[in-house]
Scaffold this motif. Sequence first.
Motif, PDB file in Angstrom:
ATOM      1  N   LEU A 127       0.829  -1.197   0.000  1.00  0.00           N
ATOM      2  CA  LEU A 127       0.000   0.000   0.000  1.00  0.00           C
ATOM      3  C   LEU A 127       0.868   1.254   0.000  1.00  0.00           C
ATOM      4  O   LEU A 127       0.540   2.250  -0.658  1.00  0.00           O
ATOM      5  N   ALA A 128       1.998   1.195   0.702  1.00  0.00           N
ATOM      6  CA  ALA A 128       2.928   2.329   0.726  1.00  0.00           C
ATOM      7  C   ALA A 128       3.458   2.615  -0.681  1.00  0.00           C
ATOM      8  O   ALA A 128       3.607   3.777  -1.080  1.00  0.00           O
ATOM      9  N   ALA A 129       3.727   1.564  -1.440  1.00  0.00           N
ATOM     10  CA  ALA A 129       4.217   1.730  -2.802  1.00  0.00           C
ATOM     11  C   ALA A 129       3.160   2.413  -3.678  1.00  0.00           C
ATOM     12  O   ALA A 129       3.491   3.226  -4.553  1.00  0.00           O
ATOM     13  N   ILE A 130       1.903   2.092  -3.432  1.00  0.00           N
ATOM     14  CA  ILE A 130       0.808   2.733  -4.171  1.00  0.00           C
ATOM     15  C   ILE A 130       0.769   4.226  -3.859  1.00  0.00           C
ATOM     16  O   ILE A 130       0.618   5.059  -4.761  1.00  0.00           O
ATOM     17  N   TYR A 131       0.915   4.555  -2.584  1.00  0.00           N
ATOM     18  CA  TYR A 131       0.917   5.965  -2.193  1.00  0.00           C
ATOM     19  C   TYR A 131       2.079   6.724  -2.837  1.00  0.00           C
ATOM     20  O   TYR A 131       1.925   7.861  -3.290  1.00  0.00           O
ATOM     21  N   ARG A 132       3.245   6.076  -2.883  1.00  0.00           N
ATOM     22  CA  ARG A 132       4.415   6.728  -3.484  1.00  0.00           C
ATOM     23  C   ARG A 132       4.208   6.945  -4.984  1.00  0.00           C
ATOM     24  O   ARG A 132       4.625   7.958  -5.535  1.00  0.00           O
ATOM     25  N   LYS A 133       3.580   5.979  -5.634  1.00  0.00           N
ATOM     26  CA  LYS A 133       3.296   6.120  -7.062  1.00  0.00           C
ATOM     27  C   LYS A 133       2.319   7.277  -7.295  1.00  0.00           C
ATOM     28  O   LYS A 133       2.482   8.064  -8.246  1.00  0.00           O
ATOM     29  N   GLU A 134       1.324   7.406  -6.447  1.00  0.00           N
ATOM     30  CA  GLU A 134       0.375   8.511  -6.561  1.00  0.00           C
ATOM     31  C   GLU A 134       1.076   9.849  -6.360  1.00  0.00           C
ATOM     32  O   GLU A 134       0.798  10.818  -7.089  1.00  0.00           O
ATOM     33  N   ALA A 135       1.995   9.895  -5.402  1.00  0.00           N
ATOM     34  CA  ALA A 135       2.742  11.122  -5.136  1.00  0.00           C
ATOM     35  C   ALA A 135       3.606  11.503  -6.336  1.00  0.00           C
ATOM     36  O   ALA A 135       3.663  12.666  -6.741  1.00  0.00           O
ATOM     37  N   GLU A 136       4.253  10.504  -6.922  1.00  0.00           N
ATOM     38  CA  GLU A 136       5.112  10.750  -8.079  1.00  0.00           C
ATOM     39  C   GLU A 136       4.308  11.223  -9.287  1.00  0.00           C
ATOM     40  O   GLU A 136       4.693  12.176  -9.977  1.00  0.00           O
ATOM     41  N   ASP A 137       3.177  10.574  -9.544  1.00  0.00           N
ATOM     42  CA  ASP A 137       2.334  10.960 -10.681  1.00  0.00           C
ATOM     43  C   ASP A 137       1.794  12.383 -10.510  1.00  0.00           C
ATOM     44  O   ASP A 137       1.719  13.157 -11.473  1.00  0.00           O
ATOM     45  N   MET A 138       1.406  12.688  -9.283  1.00  0.00           N
ATOM     46  CA  MET A 138       0.878  14.019  -8.983  1.00  0.00           C
ATOM     47  C   MET A 138       1.925  15.092  -9.257  1.00  0.00           C
ATOM     48  O   MET A 138       1.651  16.101  -9.920  1.00  0.00           O
ATOM     49  N   ARG A 139       3.137  14.822  -8.792  1.00  0.00           N
ATOM     50  CA  ARG A 139       4.219  15.796  -8.960  1.00  0.00           C
ATOM     51  C   ARG A 139       4.633  15.926 -10.429  1.00  0.00           C
ATOM     52  O   ARG A 139       4.806  17.030 -10.941  1.00  0.00           O
ATOM     53  N   LYS A 140       4.780  14.803 -11.111  1.00  0.00           N
ATOM     54  CA  LYS A 140       5.215  14.837 -12.510  1.00  0.00           C
ATOM     55  C   LYS A 140       4.182  15.503 -13.418  1.00  0.00           C
ATOM     56  O   LYS A 140       4.539  16.219 -14.359  1.00  0.00           O
ATOM     57  N   GLY A 141       2.911  15.259 -13.136  1.00  0.00           N
ATOM     58  CA  GLY A 141       1.867  15.898 -13.936  1.00  0.00           C
ATOM     59  C   GLY A 141       1.912  17.403 -13.822  1.00  0.00           C
ATOM     60  O   GLY A 141       1.804  18.126 -14.829  1.00  0.00           O
ATOM     61  N   ALA A 142       2.092  17.886 -12.588  1.00  0.00           N
ATOM     62  CA  ALA A 142       2.167  19.331 -12.368  1.00  0.00           C
ATOM     63  C   ALA A 142       3.438  19.913 -12.976  1.00  0.00           C
ATOM     64  O   ALA A 142       3.430  21.026 -13.510  1.00  0.00           O
ATOM     65  N   GLU A 143       4.533  19.166 -12.915  1.00  0.00           N
ATOM     66  CA  GLU A 143       5.787  19.632 -13.496  1.00  0.00           C
ATOM     67  C   GLU A 143       5.690  19.746 -15.007  1.00  0.00           C
ATOM     68  O   GLU A 143       6.188  20.712 -15.594  1.00  0.00           O
ATOM     69  N   ARG A 144       5.035  18.771 -15.650  1.00  0.00           N
ATOM     70  CA  ARG A 144       4.859  18.832 -17.101  1.00  0.00           C
ATOM     71  C   ARG A 144       4.018  20.031 -17.506  1.00  0.00           C
ATOM     72  O   ARG A 144       4.336  20.727 -18.485  1.00  0.00           O
ATOM     73  N   ARG A 145       2.951  20.269 -16.751  1.00  0.00           N
ATOM     74  CA  ARG A 145       2.105  21.426 -17.051  1.00  0.00           C
ATOM     75  C   ARG A 145       2.887  22.719 -16.904  1.00  0.00           C
ATOM     76  O   ARG A 145       2.788  23.612 -17.770  1.00  0.00           O
ATOM     77  N   TYR A 146       3.678  22.829 -15.849  1.00  0.00           N
ATOM     78  CA  TYR A 146       4.463  24.040 -15.622  1.00  0.00           C
ATOM     79  C   TYR A 146       5.516  24.224 -16.701  1.00  0.00           C
ATOM     80  O   TYR A 146       5.685  25.341 -17.238  1.00  0.00           O
ATOM     81  N   GLU A 147       6.228  23.162 -17.038  1.00  0.00           N
ATOM     82  CA  GLU A 147       7.282  23.261 -18.046  1.00  0.00           C
ATOM     83  C   GLU A 147       6.718  23.663 -19.407  1.00  0.00           C
ATOM     84  O   GLU A 147       7.333  24.443 -20.138  1.00  0.00           O
TER      85      GLU A 147
END
Length: 213
Positions: A127-147
């Motif tokens: 379950l922790a791995a799922i949370y980390r994946k969600e955190a990574e996707d959230m951050r990368k999505g926002a970074e792509r939009r900003y870039e």
Amino acid sequence: MKTCFLFLLALGLAMPGVAEDRPTDPLQTPTIVLCLRPLRLANHPGVNEAVETVKRLTSYSETQEGMSRRAVDALVFIFKDLFQTEQELAAAETALALAEKQSAAKEQQAVQTETVGSPLSGPNPRLAAIYRKEAEDMRKGAERRYETALKVMKEKVVAYNVSVSYFQSQGSNEVVIALANSLFAVIDRHLLEVEFKPTVSREWVEQQRRVSA
């Protein structure tokens, strides 16, 4: 560059002899001075000044015909596009900051789940791995939009800096002041670390702005 080319095409200035056919340049009249005053006078013009300027220019455009109207409409396009692009970048910056905060909270949740877990199930690495994946996707999505938004903003600033050069060559001093002042404001808010070679200097703009419009 594409934006600047489209602007020139809209004015019909890509064709020789068109400028000479215009009896009066609508960008060198007392009315254009009044239209551009909000962007000229503001220390760091933003959306409010742009909205007021676009309203004035739109009203001015309605009194013009043919090439004169197209010239004023081209200015409406430039200022709307510049500040709408900035709004999109600002929204992307806000979204990135929020995503980073939410991502950090999700990562803390992952650590808690992995090491302690719940009273009923104990630690849960999967379950922790799922949370980390969600955190990574959230951050990368926002970074792509900003870039993406940042890249577009840089391109627009470069393109409209070329427009400043064109207006300067045509003697449209009021347009040069308003557009250059707007570009410097956008740069100061979002692009301070970006290398930029302005057509006119900040000092020149400030000197012109001190002259009564």
